[in-house]
Structures are given as C-alpha cells and as structure tokens.
Design a protein around this motif. Structure first.
Motif, PDB file in Angstrom:
ATOM      1  N   UNK A 200       0.812  -1.220   0.000  1.00  0.00           N
ATOM      2  CA  UNK A 200       0.000   0.000   0.000  1.00  0.00           C
ATOM      3  C   UNK A 200       0.851   1.279   0.000  1.00  0.00           C
ATOM      4  N   UNK A 201       2.134   1.162   0.325  1.00  0.00           N
ATOM      5  CA  UNK A 201       3.007   2.334   0.342  1.00  0.00           C
ATOM      6  C   UNK A 201       3.654   2.599  -1.018  1.00  0.00           C
ATOM      7  N   UNK A 202       3.311   1.801  -2.016  1.00  0.00           N
ATOM      8  CA  UNK A 202       3.856   2.013  -3.357  1.00  0.00           C
ATOM      9  C   UNK A 202       3.444   3.405  -3.852  1.00  0.00           C
ATOM     10  N   UNK A 203       4.401   4.238  -4.260  1.00  0.00           N
ATOM     11  CA  UNK A 203       4.086   5.625  -4.637  1.00  0.00           C
ATOM     12  C   UNK A 203       3.644   5.792  -6.089  1.00  0.00           C
ATOM     13  N   UNK A 204       2.425   5.402  -6.408  1.00  0.00           N
ATOM     14  CA  UNK A 204       1.850   5.676  -7.708  1.00  0.00           C
ATOM     15  C   UNK A 204       2.446   4.880  -8.854  1.00  0.00           C
ATOM     16  N   UNK A 205       2.337   5.438 -10.060  1.00  0.00           N
ATOM     17  CA  UNK A 205       2.712   4.725 -11.279  1.00  0.00           C
ATOM     18  C   UNK A 205       4.191   4.353 -11.314  1.00  0.00           C
ATOM     19  N   UNK A 206       5.062   5.283 -10.937  1.00  0.00           N
ATOM     20  CA  UNK A 206       6.491   4.979 -10.926  1.00  0.00           C
ATOM     21  C   UNK A 206       6.795   3.866  -9.929  1.00  0.00           C
ATOM     22  N   UNK A 207       6.136   3.905  -8.786  1.00  0.00           N
ATOM     23  CA  UNK A 207       6.318   2.861  -7.792  1.00  0.00           C
ATOM     24  C   UNK A 207       5.851   1.513  -8.306  1.00  0.00           C
ATOM     25  N   UNK A 208       4.729   1.484  -9.010  1.00  0.00           N
ATOM     26  CA  UNK A 208       4.229   0.244  -9.602  1.00  0.00           C
ATOM     27  C   UNK A 208       5.240  -0.310 -10.602  1.00  0.00           C
ATOM     28  N   UNK A 209       5.798   0.575 -11.426  1.00  0.00           N
ATOM     29  CA  UNK A 209       6.789   0.162 -12.418  1.00  0.00           C
ATOM     30  C   UNK A 209       7.987  -0.512 -11.747  1.00  0.00           C
ATOM     31  N   UNK A 210       8.542   0.130 -10.733  1.00  0.00           N
ATOM     32  CA  UNK A 210       9.719  -0.396 -10.045  1.00  0.00           C
ATOM     33  C   UNK A 210       9.374  -1.684  -9.287  1.00  0.00           C
ATOM     34  N   UNK A 211       8.231  -1.662  -8.595  1.00  0.00           N
ATOM     35  CA  UNK A 211       7.832  -2.826  -7.807  1.00  0.00           C
ATOM     36  C   UNK A 211       7.602  -4.049  -8.681  1.00  0.00           C
ATOM     37  N   UNK A 212       6.948  -3.856  -9.821  1.00  0.00           N
ATOM     38  CA  UNK A 212       6.644  -4.999 -10.680  1.00  0.00           C
ATOM     39  C   UNK A 212       7.914  -5.601 -11.256  1.00  0.00           C
ATOM     40  N   UNK A 213       8.873  -4.763 -11.613  1.00  0.00           N
ATOM     41  CA  UNK A 213      10.135  -5.256 -12.147  1.00  0.00           C
ATOM     42  C   UNK A 213      10.909  -6.030 -11.082  1.00  0.00           C
ATOM     43  N   UNK A 214      10.954  -5.478  -9.871  1.00  0.00           N
ATOM     44  CA  UNK A 214      11.745  -6.082  -8.802  1.00  0.00           C
ATOM     45  C   UNK A 214      11.131  -7.371  -8.268  1.00  0.00           C
ATOM     46  N   UNK A 215       9.795  -7.372  -8.083  1.00  0.00           N
ATOM     47  CA  UNK A 215       9.210  -8.526  -7.389  1.00  0.00           C
ATOM     48  C   UNK A 215       7.771  -8.832  -7.805  1.00  0.00           C
ATOM     49  N   UNK A 216       7.050  -7.819  -8.243  1.00  0.00           N
ATOM     50  CA  UNK A 216       5.642  -8.034  -8.569  1.00  0.00           C
ATOM     51  C   UNK A 216       5.444  -9.091  -9.633  1.00  0.00           C
ATOM     52  N   UNK A 217       6.302  -9.095 -10.646  1.00  0.00           N
ATOM     53  CA  UNK A 217       6.136 -10.070 -11.729  1.00  0.00           C
ATOM     54  C   UNK A 217       6.319 -11.494 -11.216  1.00  0.00           C
ATOM     55  N   UNK A 218       7.169 -11.671 -10.212  1.00  0.00           N
ATOM     56  CA  UNK A 218       7.366 -13.018  -9.662  1.00  0.00           C
ATOM     57  C   UNK A 218       6.116 -13.493  -8.934  1.00  0.00           C
ATOM     58  N   UNK A 219       5.418 -12.612  -8.240  1.00  0.00           N
ATOM     59  CA  UNK A 219       4.175 -13.013  -7.582  1.00  0.00           C
ATOM     60  C   UNK A 219       3.052 -13.188  -8.601  1.00  0.00           C
ATOM     61  N   UNK A 220       3.109 -12.447  -9.686  1.00  0.00           N
ATOM     62  CA  UNK A 220       2.076 -12.529 -10.718  1.00  0.00           C
ATOM     63  C   UNK A 220       2.196 -13.835 -11.498  1.00  0.00           C
ATOM     64  N   UNK A 221       3.427 -14.216 -11.873  1.00  0.00           N
ATOM     65  CA  UNK A 221       3.652 -15.478 -12.604  1.00  0.00           C
ATOM     66  C   UNK A 221       4.748 -16.271 -11.887  1.00  0.00           C
ATOM     67  N   UNK A 222       4.445 -16.832 -10.717  1.00  0.00           N
ATOM     68  CA  UNK A 222       5.484 -17.497  -9.902  1.00  0.00           C
ATOM     69  C   UNK A 222       6.080 -18.748 -10.525  1.00  0.00           C
ATOM     70  N   UNK A 223       5.443 -19.301 -11.558  1.00  0.00           N
ATOM     71  CA  UNK A 223       5.957 -20.513 -12.190  1.00  0.00           C
ATOM     72  C   UNK A 223       6.878 -20.220 -13.377  1.00  0.00           C
ATOM     73  N   UNK A 224       7.117 -18.967 -13.685  1.00  0.00           N
ATOM     74  CA  UNK A 224       8.003 -18.598 -14.787  1.00  0.00           C
ATOM     75  C   UNK A 224       9.454 -18.826 -14.347  1.00  0.00           C
TER      76      UNK A 224
END
Length: 322
Positions: A200-224
């Motif tokens: 919830x502390x992710x700071x908007x669009x830029x935060x989403x971009x950084x978070x998804x690259x660092x870790x979000x994509x792994x939670x989104x597709x953990x079997x990749x």
C-alpha cells in the motif's frame, strides 16, 4: 507435504474435489483452485457438488471468485481491464491504481513466457538459474584471493588474515566470510519485507513500475522459470554499493572477505529460491519444509513468511507463517 505426484497419484481416476479442499489431507488456497479452473474441460454429470470455499484470505488480500481472469494466447481479460500479451505488461499495469495493482499481482496466473518489456530490454529481464553461479562464483573466488593477497598495509587484526603473516588463521578467514553471510540473511529479510512487499506504500505509477520489475512479476507469474533469479547486470550495481558500505567499517582484507561471504549468501538465496519453486525436495526435509513455507507466502499470505533461504528473521520479527 510439498505437493506433486506423491499427493495426487493415489487418487488417479477419482473425483478429488473433497480431497482438494480438505486441509487435513493437503491444504490448498483459493488461488490454487482458480489457477486450475482454466484447465477445466468439462463438468461431471453425477450431481456431485464441490465444497464451498472461503475466497477471502486472512491477510486481507482480495481473492474473490471473479478475480481469476480469462486467459487466451493474446490477452488476459479482467472484469475492468485487459492485458495485451503481445506487449510488455509493465507498461500496461502502471495505469492501474495501487489497490487494483496489488489485487492483480497477488492473484497469480499461469502464463508461459509473459513479456515484461518491449524490444531489446525483454532479453535482459530474463535469466537462467545457472547464470548466477557462472557469474558470481568466480567473482567470489577473485574477491577472496584479492583480499588475502592485497598490498595494502596490514592492520593489527588483519595479521590473522594474510597468508604471508605467521599468525595467519583459516578460521579467521571463515569467520569473515560468515559475517558477510550473516549480513546477507538480514538483507534478504529486510528487502523482501519492506521493499518487495511495501504494497500500500507504493508511490503511484512509478512505484508500480519499479515494484513490478523487482518482485511483482514473480508473484504474478510465480511458475516462470526465467523470472526467479536476479539478472547479474542489475545485481552488479547493488553489489558495488554494498562493497562500498562494508569499506566504511572494515579494513582492506576484511571488507573483501565480508563482501565475498555476502555474495555467497546471495547465490545460496537465489538458487534455493529457484529450487523451492521448481525442485522436488523430500517431504519433511529442511528444503521440503521451506518449499511448503514459501508457497504459502505466494498462494495464501504474501504479508508474512519473508524468509526464503531460512526462517531466522521471521522468528525474530514475528512474521512466521503458521
């Protein structure tokens, strides 16, 4: 239990609905049920019904029945938006609100070869597990040799660490390496809890971009398989930063040995993480327990269980997943 054939084969050619939802047999999350839903090929005409399942997890992350999207070769279709699989998904997710983004990434999907970026950047975002030891093991060996053979003046404590000194001690070298390894275990926990799961502390669009690259994509597709370990090109600046940090506190030889131990901890973390997702450890073994523990973090409660290679700091800070 760690799942797989040892669990499901005894029920071959049987309706496993009741077993699937039975926590005493092998507990599954609602996310697991929704990921299997896309593989449904029909409905039995026996009149049997499957048990109702609570689809609201205790951690407060939404897992409603409608949350798992319809997936085709070209699109992931949610109720309120869609992701074009022919394009990099990170550019599409930054337009979501932070709460909606979190709902999406914490409800994992199975999409082989999901594109993160467009163009040449996509190739650099994928890393095979074997690249990690290939790059970092020689680096660690080089750091140890350079630290031990360095030409810098020897401080009082370093006389135990230079082979040219009559007071040289292998145990002292191992102690420095263990100090670095210990530093890594703490960083593993801190970065996973406070950076990768800032949520919830992710700071908007830029935060989403950084978070998804660092870790979000792994939670989104953990079997990749190619989204598990950290690309060396991105890790080198961080390794340089931590080496500089150690140089503020330790003399020449010690800082190189501590950095080497720190990187050894990182290698173990990345390889263990990969093994927990794609290996088949013996049930009730150390890694079997870790696999169950880590998969609970992914599929049941992403707000606890931040240790990956060990549970030490989860116990220290009270975030153990039961």
């Amino acid at each position: 239990m760690t799942g797989g054939g040892d669990v499901i084969l005894p029920y071959a050619n049987q309706n496993i609905s009741s077993v699937f939802h039975d926590p005493d047999s092998h507990s599954h999350s609602s996310n697991a049920a929704k990921m299997l839903a896309k593989h449904q090929i029909g409905v039995l005409s026996t009149g049997e019904t499957t048990p109702d399942r609570d689809t609201k997890e205790s951690d407060g992350v939404s897992t409603s029945d409608n949350e798992y999207p319809r997936i085709s070769e070209s699109k992931i279709q949610y109720q309120d938006f869609s992701l074009d699989l022919r394009k990099g998904v990170v550019w599409q997710l930054v337009h979501l609100t932070v709460p909606r983004y979190l709902e999406v990434v914490h409800n994992p999907v199975y999409v082989p070869n999901l594109r993160l970026f467009d163009g040449f950047m996509e190739a650099f975002s994928r890393t095979k597990w074997w690249v990690i030891p290939l790059v970092w093991v020689p680096t660690i060996i080089g750091f140890v040799i350079y630290g031990l053979q360095g030409n810098a003046p020897i401080t009082a404590i370093e006389r135990y660490l230079r082979p040219s000194s009559p007071q040289f001690s292998v145990l002292a070298v191992l102690l420095c390496l263990l100090v670095g390894l210990f530093f890594w275990t703490k960083l593993e926990y801190v970065k996973h809890r406070y950076l990768f799961h800032m949520d919830e502390k992710i700071p908007g669009s830029l935060g989403i971009f950084i978070h998804f690259i660092l870790h979000g994509i792994h939670h989104f597709v953990p079997l990749d398989r190619d989204r598990l370990v950290f690309p060396p090109a991105a890790a080198i600046p961080f390794a340089t930063l931590y080496h500089y940090f150690f140089s503020l506190f330790f003399p020449f030889t010690i800082k190189w040995l501590v950095t080497a131990g720190f990187l050894a901890g990182y290698i173990l973390y990345d390889l263990i993480h990969y093994y927990l997702h794609h290996g088949v450890p013996t049930p009730d073994s150390y890694f079997g327990d870790l696999k169950t523990y880590h998969l609970k973090h992914h599929y049941k409660n992403p707000r606890r269980g931040f240790g990956v290679s060990n549970k030490l700091w989860d116990y220290v800070y009270g975030t153990v997943l039961e």
